[in-house]
Design an enzyme around this catalytic site. Structure first.
Site, PDB file in Angstrom:
ATOM      1  N   ASN A  84      12.853  14.775  42.248  1.00  0.00           N
ATOM      2  CA  ASN A  84      12.766  13.899  43.414  1.00  0.00           C
ATOM      3  C   ASN A  84      11.979  14.506  44.569  1.00  0.00           C
ATOM      4  O   ASN A  84      12.108  14.082  45.712  1.00  0.00           O
ATOM      5  CB  ASN A  84      14.170  13.490  43.871  1.00  0.00           C
ATOM      6  CG  ASN A  84      14.979  12.924  42.720  1.00  0.00           C
ATOM      7  OD1 ASN A  84      15.964  13.514  42.324  1.00  0.00           O
ATOM      8  ND2 ASN A  84      14.520  11.826  42.134  1.00  0.00           N
ATOM      9  N   VAL A  91       9.865  15.065  50.002  1.00  0.00           N
ATOM     10  CA  VAL A  91      11.103  14.580  49.402  1.00  0.00           C
ATOM     11  C   VAL A  91      11.037  13.064  49.243  1.00  0.00           C
ATOM     12  O   VAL A  91      10.623  12.348  50.151  1.00  0.00           O
ATOM     13  CB  VAL A  91      12.317  14.974  50.282  1.00  0.00           C
ATOM     14  CG1 VAL A  91      13.603  14.337  49.779  1.00  0.00           C
ATOM     15  CG2 VAL A  91      12.452  16.494  50.339  1.00  0.00           C
ATOM     16  N   CYS A  92      11.488  12.598  48.082  1.00  0.00           N
ATOM     17  CA  CYS A  92      11.509  11.166  47.788  1.00  0.00           C
ATOM     18  C   CYS A  92      12.936  10.747  47.456  1.00  0.00           C
ATOM     19  O   CYS A  92      13.381  10.886  46.318  1.00  0.00           O
ATOM     20  CB  CYS A  92      10.572  10.866  46.619  1.00  0.00           C
ATOM     21  SG  CYS A  92      10.513   9.125  46.182  1.00  0.00           S
ATOM     22  N   ILE A  93      13.649  10.311  48.478  1.00  0.00           N
ATOM     23  CA  ILE A  93      14.988   9.740  48.268  1.00  0.00           C
ATOM     24  C   ILE A  93      15.059   8.418  49.019  1.00  0.00           C
ATOM     25  O   ILE A  93      14.360   8.221  50.016  1.00  0.00           O
ATOM     26  CB  ILE A  93      16.135  10.691  48.700  1.00  0.00           C
ATOM     27  CG1 ILE A  93      15.990  11.125  50.155  1.00  0.00           C
ATOM     28  CG2 ILE A  93      16.237  11.882  47.763  1.00  0.00           C
ATOM     29  CD1 ILE A  93      17.146  11.977  50.674  1.00  0.00           C
TER      30      ILE A  93
END
Length: 169
Positions: A84, A91-93
Site C-alpha cells: 500500500n 502512502v495509498c490508503i
C-alpha cells in the site's frame, strides 16, 4: 490569507500542540520548518509483532491549504516495501483519498477522507496498514505479488529495510 487557509493553520497548530503535549505510542510528529505549518516530519516506529518491528520510518506529511476539507499526502522518505506504498514512498490508503465517491467504485465514500480525521487518526491508520497490508488494491504491485506468492522473500526484504532504517538513526 484566505479564511480557509487561516482556519487550517489554526487547526494544524492545535493538532501539533496536542501531539506534543500528549504523544501517541508508535509515532512522533514535528514541523520540518518552524515557519511552515503545512509540512510535517513524521517518525513511525515499526509496529510490534509485524515484519516492520524495530524499524524507524521517516515520512513527510504535506497538508493542503484547504485542510481539513481535503486530505494531506503522506510519503515515506525512508525506504519502504509495502503493498500500500507506491515505489516512490507515497502512502495509498482510503482515508487519504479525496472525499466523495470513488470513480472506480472500489471504495465507499464513507471510507475516504473526512474532515473529522486528524494527524493522529491518519498515523494510527498507517500503523494499522503496516500491520495488515491490503493486497487487493495495491499501490506497489510487485510487493503485493511477492507477499502473496513468495512470502519468505517478502519477509526478508521488509526485515532488511527495518534493520537498515534502525541503523540509520
Amino acid at each position: 490569507m484566505s479564511e480557509v487557509s487561516g482556519q487550517s493553520k489554526l487547526l494544524l497548530t492545535r493538532q501539533l500542540k496536542e501531539l506534543t503535549k500528549r504523544p501517541v505510542e508508535g509515532f512522533s510528529a514535528g514541523l520540518v520548518d518552524d515557519n511552515n505549518i503545512y509540512e510535517w516530519e513524521i517518525m513511525i516506529l515499526g509496529p510490534h509483532d509485524t515484519l516492520y518491528e524495530g524499524g524507524f520510518f521517516r515520512a513527510l506529511m504535506t497538508f493542503p491549504h484547504d485542510y481539513p476539507l481535503m486530505p494531506p499526502k503522506l510519503k515515506f522518505t525512508t525506504a519502504m516495501y509495502h503493498p500500500n506504498v507506491y515505489p516512490n514512498g507515497e502512502v495509498c490508503i482510503s482515508i487519504l483519498h479525496p472525499p466523495g465517491e470513488d470513480k472506480y467504485g472500489y471504495e465507499k465514500a464513507s471510507e475516504r477522507w473526512s474532515p473529522v480525521h486528524t494527524v493522529e487518526t491518519i498515523l494510527i491508520s498507517v500503523i494499522s496498514m503496516l500491520s495488515s497490508p491490503n493486497d487487493e488494491s495495491p499501490a506497489n504491485i510487485e510487493a503485493a505479488k511477492e507477499l502473496r506468492e513468495n512470502y519468505p522473500s517478502f519477509k526478508k526484504k521488509v526485515q532488511r529495510l527495518a534493520r537498515r532504517s534502525a541503523e540509520e538513526m
